[in-house]
Motif scaffolding. Structure first.
Motif, PDB file in Angstrom:
ATOM      1  N   MET A  99      30.447  45.287  46.965  1.00 45.57           N
ATOM      2  CA  MET A  99      31.074  44.441  45.968  1.00 45.57           C
ATOM      3  C   MET A  99      32.104  43.587  46.350  1.00 45.57           C
ATOM      4  O   MET A  99      32.897  44.035  47.279  1.00 45.57           O
ATOM      5  CB  MET A  99      31.714  45.384  44.916  1.00 45.57           C
ATOM      6  CG  MET A  99      30.838  46.402  44.246  1.00 45.57           C
ATOM      7  SD  MET A  99      29.512  45.875  43.150  1.00 45.57           S
ATOM      8  CE  MET A  99      30.519  45.170  41.883  1.00 45.57           C
ATOM      9  N   VAL A 100      31.902  42.175  46.266  1.00 46.89           N
ATOM     10  CA  VAL A 100      32.944  41.206  46.723  1.00 46.89           C
ATOM     11  C   VAL A 100      33.517  40.589  45.649  1.00 46.89           C
ATOM     12  O   VAL A 100      33.113  39.943  44.817  1.00 46.89           O
ATOM     13  CB  VAL A 100      31.945  40.214  47.654  1.00 46.89           C
ATOM     14  CG1 VAL A 100      32.968  38.965  48.280  1.00 46.89           C
ATOM     15  CG2 VAL A 100      31.057  40.820  48.570  1.00 46.89           C
ATOM     16  N   VAL A 124      32.458  35.324  52.750  1.00 50.36           N
ATOM     17  CA  VAL A 124      32.393  36.826  53.006  1.00 50.36           C
ATOM     18  C   VAL A 124      31.025  37.327  52.776  1.00 50.36           C
ATOM     19  O   VAL A 124      30.516  38.023  53.644  1.00 50.36           O
ATOM     20  CB  VAL A 124      33.544  37.674  52.247  1.00 50.36           C
ATOM     21  CG1 VAL A 124      33.213  38.973  52.450  1.00 50.36           C
ATOM     22  CG2 VAL A 124      34.981  37.195  52.445  1.00 50.36           C
ATOM     23  N   ALA A 125      30.531  36.814  51.628  1.00 46.67           N
ATOM     24  CA  ALA A 125      28.926  37.353  51.462  1.00 46.67           C
ATOM     25  C   ALA A 125      28.165  36.658  52.447  1.00 46.67           C
ATOM     26  O   ALA A 125      27.189  37.395  53.003  1.00 46.67           O
ATOM     27  CB  ALA A 125      28.530  36.743  50.125  1.00 46.67           C
ATOM     28  N   GLU A 126      28.427  35.315  52.975  1.00 43.10           N
ATOM     29  CA  GLU A 126      27.499  34.986  54.131  1.00 43.10           C
ATOM     30  C   GLU A 126      27.794  35.612  55.203  1.00 43.10           C
ATOM     31  O   GLU A 126      26.857  35.864  55.959  1.00 43.10           O
ATOM     32  CB  GLU A 126      27.883  33.490  54.213  1.00 43.10           C
ATOM     33  CG  GLU A 126      27.494  32.425  52.953  1.00 43.10           C
ATOM     34  CD  GLU A 126      25.886  32.753  52.892  1.00 43.10           C
ATOM     35  OE1 GLU A 126      25.181  32.451  53.942  1.00 43.10           O
ATOM     36  OE2 GLU A 126      25.511  32.676  51.690  1.00 43.10           O
ATOM     37  N   ILE A 138      24.352  42.623  48.006  1.00 41.63           N
ATOM     38  CA  ILE A 138      25.610  41.936  47.776  1.00 41.63           C
ATOM     39  C   ILE A 138      25.804  41.673  46.304  1.00 41.63           C
ATOM     40  O   ILE A 138      25.072  41.005  45.815  1.00 41.63           O
ATOM     41  CB  ILE A 138      25.709  40.957  48.767  1.00 41.63           C
ATOM     42  CG1 ILE A 138      25.490  41.084  50.119  1.00 41.63           C
ATOM     43  CG2 ILE A 138      27.231  40.333  48.456  1.00 41.63           C
ATOM     44  CD1 ILE A 138      25.333  39.936  50.985  1.00 41.63           C
ATOM     45  N   GLU A 139      26.828  42.089  45.657  1.00 42.38           N
ATOM     46  CA  GLU A 139      27.276  41.816  44.360  1.00 42.38           C
ATOM     47  C   GLU A 139      28.660  40.972  44.409  1.00 42.38           C
ATOM     48  O   GLU A 139      29.402  41.602  44.771  1.00 42.38           O
ATOM     49  CB  GLU A 139      27.359  42.958  43.499  1.00 42.38           C
ATOM     50  CG  GLU A 139      27.355  42.519  41.919  1.00 42.38           C
ATOM     51  CD  GLU A 139      27.546  43.966  40.988  1.00 42.38           C
ATOM     52  OE1 GLU A 139      28.012  43.803  40.014  1.00 42.38           O
ATOM     53  OE2 GLU A 139      26.577  44.774  41.573  1.00 42.38           O
ATOM     54  N   LEU A 140      28.737  39.871  43.939  1.00 41.74           N
ATOM     55  CA  LEU A 140      29.689  39.049  43.714  1.00 41.74           C
ATOM     56  C   LEU A 140      30.330  39.464  42.224  1.00 41.74           C
ATOM     57  O   LEU A 140      29.365  39.474  41.476  1.00 41.74           O
ATOM     58  CB  LEU A 140      29.527  37.503  43.752  1.00 41.74           C
ATOM     59  CG  LEU A 140      29.247  36.982  45.076  1.00 41.74           C
ATOM     60  CD1 LEU A 140      28.754  35.597  44.795  1.00 41.74           C
ATOM     61  CD2 LEU A 140      30.106  37.283  46.173  1.00 41.74           C
ATOM     62  N   VAL A 160      36.351  43.718  49.778  1.00 45.80           N
ATOM     63  CA  VAL A 160      34.693  44.124  49.804  1.00 45.80           C
ATOM     64  C   VAL A 160      34.776  45.737  49.862  1.00 45.80           C
ATOM     65  O   VAL A 160      35.549  46.252  50.695  1.00 45.80           O
ATOM     66  CB  VAL A 160      34.184  43.845  50.987  1.00 45.80           C
ATOM     67  CG1 VAL A 160      32.403  44.034  51.055  1.00 45.80           C
ATOM     68  CG2 VAL A 160      34.115  42.160  51.390  1.00 45.80           C
ATOM     69  N   ALA A 161      34.235  46.238  48.745  1.00 43.29           N
ATOM     70  CA  ALA A 161      34.117  47.559  48.637  1.00 43.29           C
ATOM     71  C   ALA A 161      32.654  48.174  48.413  1.00 43.29           C
ATOM     72  O   ALA A 161      31.969  47.303  48.164  1.00 43.29           O
ATOM     73  CB  ALA A 161      34.811  48.105  47.663  1.00 43.29           C
TER      74      ALA A 161
END
Length: 165
Positions: A99-100, A124-126, A138-140, A160-161
């Motif tokens: 989770m971002v 951060v996701a990248e 990955i979930e924004l 990020v968790a």
């Protein structure tokens, strides 16, 4: 006459002693002022270094949450991002999701801040993708309160968790 000669010697000794004491006092004052000024000159550099450090990108792991802090108006990740994300990558490999969430400070235009928070979260996701995390893991997530509390440096962050699938 010998009395007068001895009196002159005493006056000369007194004058030389006084002159020596005066020179010592002047030298001590000059050295003291130089030391004081050099100490004062360092104070602004220390403050400037502290301000620069506060505005530099950094990353910390606190209670299993990876926190990326960003410099003002920047979306560049701090050195050590991959190492900080290692446990997240491991957790995703075990079936969890990353989770971002992006936050921003209260200065400047709110719409620009929200867009910058999103850009930081995407960065951060990248980084997670570059470490082998699948995009669907990955979930924004836009936090309910996007404006961070505390100092502006603390507010400019992405967290990020891990969460259950």
């Amino acid at each position: 006459m010998s009395f007068s000669s001895s009196d002159d010697d005493g006056q000369q000794r007194f004058a030389l002693g006084f002159l020596f004491a005066l020179i010592t006092l002047i030298v001590a004052t000059v050295v003291g002022v130089a030391v004081h000024k050099s100490g004062s000159a360092r104070a602004p550099k220390t403050v400037a270094a502290a301000v620069a450090a506060e505005d530099a990108a950094s990353v910390r792991v606190e209670n299993g949450v990876v926190k990326f802090f960003f410099a003002t108006a920047k979306a560049d990740l701090a050195v050590g991002a991959a190492e900080a994300l290692a446990d997240v990558v491991k957790g995703v490999a075990e079936g969890k999701k990353a989770m971002v969430s992006g936050f921003h400070d209260a200065t400047g235009d709110a719409a620009q801040n929200a867009e910058l928070a999103k850009s930081r979260a995407l960065a951060v996701a990248e980084a997670l993708k570059a470490l082998g995390v699948a995009e669907d893991r990955i979930e924004l997530k836009k936090p309910e309160q996007t404006e961070g509390s505390g100092s502006n440096a603390e507010a400019r962050r992405v967290e990020v968790a891990l969460s259950a699938s």
